[in-house]
Design a protein around this motif. Sequence first.
Motif, PDB file in Angstrom:
ATOM      1  N   GLY A  24      34.308  66.602  45.816  1.00  0.00           N
ATOM      2  CA  GLY A  24      33.903  67.520  44.960  1.00  0.00           C
ATOM      3  C   GLY A  24      33.504  67.247  43.408  1.00  0.00           C
ATOM      4  N   ASP A  25      33.896  66.367  43.023  1.00  0.00           N
ATOM      5  CA  ASP A  25      33.626  65.638  41.542  1.00  0.00           C
ATOM      6  C   ASP A  25      32.123  65.235  41.609  1.00  0.00           C
ATOM      7  N   SER A  26      32.022  64.301  42.581  1.00  0.00           N
ATOM      8  CA  SER A  26      30.406  63.611  42.578  1.00  0.00           C
ATOM      9  C   SER A  26      29.500  64.704  42.884  1.00  0.00           C
ATOM     10  N   LEU A  27      30.052  65.724  43.705  1.00  0.00           N
ATOM     11  CA  LEU A  27      28.843  66.903  43.787  1.00  0.00           C
ATOM     12  C   LEU A  27      28.738  67.583  42.758  1.00  0.00           C
ATOM     13  N   ALA A  28      29.720  67.822  42.006  1.00  0.00           N
ATOM     14  CA  ALA A  28      29.546  68.662  40.798  1.00  0.00           C
ATOM     15  C   ALA A  28      28.496  67.852  39.773  1.00  0.00           C
ATOM     16  N   ASN A  54      36.792  55.476  57.761  1.00  0.00           N
ATOM     17  CA  ASN A  54      37.342  56.466  58.428  1.00  0.00           C
ATOM     18  C   ASN A  54      36.160  57.099  59.430  1.00  0.00           C
ATOM     19  N   PRO A  55      36.592  57.412  60.749  1.00  0.00           N
ATOM     20  CA  PRO A  55      35.837  57.641  61.737  1.00  0.00           C
ATOM     21  C   PRO A  55      34.722  58.713  61.293  1.00  0.00           C
ATOM     22  N   GLN A  56      34.956  59.597  60.425  1.00  0.00           N
ATOM     23  CA  GLN A  56      34.060  60.621  59.831  1.00  0.00           C
ATOM     24  C   GLN A  56      32.981  59.826  58.808  1.00  0.00           C
ATOM     25  N   SER A  57      33.354  58.766  58.403  1.00  0.00           N
ATOM     26  CA  SER A  57      32.354  58.306  57.032  1.00  0.00           C
ATOM     27  C   SER A  57      30.919  58.466  57.378  1.00  0.00           C
ATOM     28  N   ALA A  58      30.275  58.170  58.626  1.00  0.00           N
ATOM     29  CA  ALA A  58      28.988  58.332  58.868  1.00  0.00           C
ATOM     30  C   ALA A  58      28.533  59.821  58.430  1.00  0.00           C
ATOM     31  N   ASN A  59      29.330  60.849  59.061  1.00  0.00           N
ATOM     32  CA  ASN A  59      29.034  62.091  58.685  1.00  0.00           C
ATOM     33  C   ASN A  59      29.192  62.627  57.298  1.00  0.00           C
ATOM     34  N   TRP A  60      30.110  62.085  56.606  1.00  0.00           N
ATOM     35  CA  TRP A  60      30.029  62.365  55.073  1.00  0.00           C
ATOM     36  C   TRP A  60      28.815  61.732  54.472  1.00  0.00           C
ATOM     37  N   SER A  61      28.363  60.344  54.781  1.00  0.00           N
ATOM     38  CA  SER A  61      27.320  60.138  54.301  1.00  0.00           C
ATOM     39  C   SER A  61      26.019  60.885  54.424  1.00  0.00           C
ATOM     40  N   GLY A  62      25.917  61.406  55.773  1.00  0.00           N
ATOM     41  CA  GLY A  62      24.808  62.431  56.156  1.00  0.00           C
ATOM     42  C   GLY A  62      25.000  63.625  55.383  1.00  0.00           C
ATOM     43  N   PHE A  63      26.109  64.091  55.020  1.00  0.00           N
ATOM     44  CA  PHE A  63      26.415  65.154  54.318  1.00  0.00           C
ATOM     45  C   PHE A  63      25.926  65.219  53.023  1.00  0.00           C
ATOM     46  N   GLU A 162      36.480  67.041  31.858  1.00  0.00           N
ATOM     47  CA  GLU A 162      36.532  67.898  32.683  1.00  0.00           C
ATOM     48  C   GLU A 162      37.778  67.901  33.470  1.00  0.00           C
ATOM     49  N   ARG A 163      38.294  68.931  34.055  1.00  0.00           N
ATOM     50  CA  ARG A 163      39.436  69.009  34.956  1.00  0.00           C
ATOM     51  C   ARG A 163      38.682  69.215  36.276  1.00  0.00           C
ATOM     52  N   ARG A 164      39.462  68.395  37.305  1.00  0.00           N
ATOM     53  CA  ARG A 164      38.964  68.432  38.536  1.00  0.00           C
ATOM     54  C   ARG A 164      38.944  69.865  39.262  1.00  0.00           C
ATOM     55  N   GLN A 165      39.804  70.882  38.977  1.00  0.00           N
ATOM     56  CA  GLN A 165      39.655  72.062  39.371  1.00  0.00           C
ATOM     57  C   GLN A 165      38.565  72.807  39.074  1.00  0.00           C
ATOM     58  N   ALA A 166      38.232  72.660  37.804  1.00  0.00           N
ATOM     59  CA  ALA A 166      37.114  73.503  37.049  1.00  0.00           C
ATOM     60  C   ALA A 166      35.731  73.008  37.838  1.00  0.00           C
ATOM     61  N   LEU A 167      35.603  71.814  38.110  1.00  0.00           N
ATOM     62  CA  LEU A 167      34.481  71.585  38.835  1.00  0.00           C
ATOM     63  C   LEU A 167      34.257  72.111  40.196  1.00  0.00           C
ATOM     64  N   ARG A 168      35.461  72.320  41.148  1.00  0.00           N
ATOM     65  CA  ARG A 168      35.269  72.843  42.243  1.00  0.00           C
ATOM     66  C   ARG A 168      35.059  74.595  42.230  1.00  0.00           C
ATOM     67  N   TRP A 178      32.273  70.874  49.799  1.00  0.00           N
ATOM     68  CA  TRP A 178      32.420  69.418  49.385  1.00  0.00           C
ATOM     69  C   TRP A 178      33.325  68.686  50.418  1.00  0.00           C
ATOM     70  N   ILE A 179      33.434  67.485  50.550  1.00  0.00           N
ATOM     71  CA  ILE A 179      34.236  66.690  51.475  1.00  0.00           C
ATOM     72  C   ILE A 179      35.727  66.548  50.883  1.00  0.00           C
ATOM     73  N   GLU A 180      36.793  66.619  51.684  1.00  0.00           N
ATOM     74  CA  GLU A 180      38.138  66.232  51.146  1.00  0.00           C
ATOM     75  C   GLU A 180      38.358  64.901  52.113  1.00  0.00           C
ATOM     76  N   ASP A 181      38.517  64.000  51.520  1.00  0.00           N
ATOM     77  CA  ASP A 181      38.986  62.613  52.007  1.00  0.00           C
ATOM     78  C   ASP A 181      40.193  62.774  52.151  1.00  0.00           C
ATOM     79  N   PRO A 182      40.861  62.576  53.359  1.00  0.00           N
ATOM     80  CA  PRO A 182      42.460  62.664  53.585  1.00  0.00           C
ATOM     81  C   PRO A 182      42.931  61.326  52.903  1.00  0.00           C
TER      82      PRO A 182
END
Length: 423
Positions: A24-28, A54-63, A162-168, A178-182
């Motif tokens: 969320g932060d970097s996408l904002a 993470n097994p999903q990391s390639a998908n995250w990069s694509g996103f 800025e606060r994290r929630q405000a960016l979301r 956005w992606i939420e990394d577990p």
Amino acid sequence: MARLDARLDAGRGEPVALALSGGGDSLALLHLAADWAKARGRRLLALTVDHNLNPQSANWSGFAGEAARALGADWRGLSWDEAGPGPGLTARARTARHGLIAEAARAAGAKVVLLAHTNDDAAEADWMRARGSTLGRVREWSPSPVWPQGRGLMLLRPLLDERRQALRDYLTARGQGWIEDPANADARFGRSRARAALAGGLATDEVGVTLPTRSLRDPPPHEGAGERASLAWAGVLEIPRDASASTLAAALLCAGGGATPPRGEKLAALKARLAGGEDFVAGLAGARVEADGASVRLMREPGEMRRRPPALLTPEPGVAAVWDGRFEITAREPGWRVEAAAGRLARLSEADRRVLAGLPAAARRGLPVLIRDGGDAPVLAWRGASVRALGVRRLDLALGETTQENDLFHPMHGETAPTDLFS
């Protein structure tokens, strides 16, 4: 954004780089920076590092790549393939990420990388530092922490207020997911524990000291900027005796060419000797300190160079390469190798020896010379290559004396040898 306008130059042709994880932060930041870049006519280069954790990391990069291109930014995916088991995974991943981003940014001609750290990140870093972490303070404008990959490169964090929630909330209003990394909720990691503690209102440490909710901003101007350049082309830096501990540590690191700053008792002892007016010679962090009267000069420690010699360098013509962490050398023709002048000074030409006559003896031994393949006759590296001393600019950036992007493109007095020496 006012912070981008204050630091960046809208008229430059080089891109501004941006570290994009897909969170969320970097996408904002991507959305805000893309709007700014479009309005100012600047190119924006988004860089995404796949840590392969993470097994999903390639998908995250694509996103992340799709999001960047949808906003008109260039995008490049980078990969860290050396995670491996063992302690310190978070720190290793952070160093690798900075290194990959720095190399990609420099290759594209960028001098500034935008990072999406928020007020929450600064508070979490403070929480962790209060419990023994060696994380540095989060600053709006600071040099890349990796060396030599990050040479001449600055990091700009325009979202520290800025606060994290405000960016979301901002992203939601724009219809952007956005992606939420577990890993952000994994209590094995210090950052996750800090986030959970602060979210639960635990903003004091165990002895009741209130943690700051915001980090320090840029440090005040430091002393000695005008005095550092006289011999800086040869790797010699000058500082005042009353230099602060942070200035001394930075100067030692820059003179020694290393990446691990001096800490603790040794640094405090050296500072006390300088402040006490003592004349002495000492070594720390790969640097040699020569204190004589009001003069304090720092240079490479020749003994340390013998114990840990610089890696062999055979520069490719036209390609800048770093030697000993202190000099960037661009050869003009093939067939040279770079060595230290130590043990070869007597074989230099009379003209080269005249050039070195005004330098401290120890500094002469730490200079780069060029030797032809198959030969043993050295010449000062400046005779057959373009040579930039990295220490003076590195120190200038570390001490916060360069505050805007445009200054990063201008040569500094002391980076290159005086023209009357090598014309």
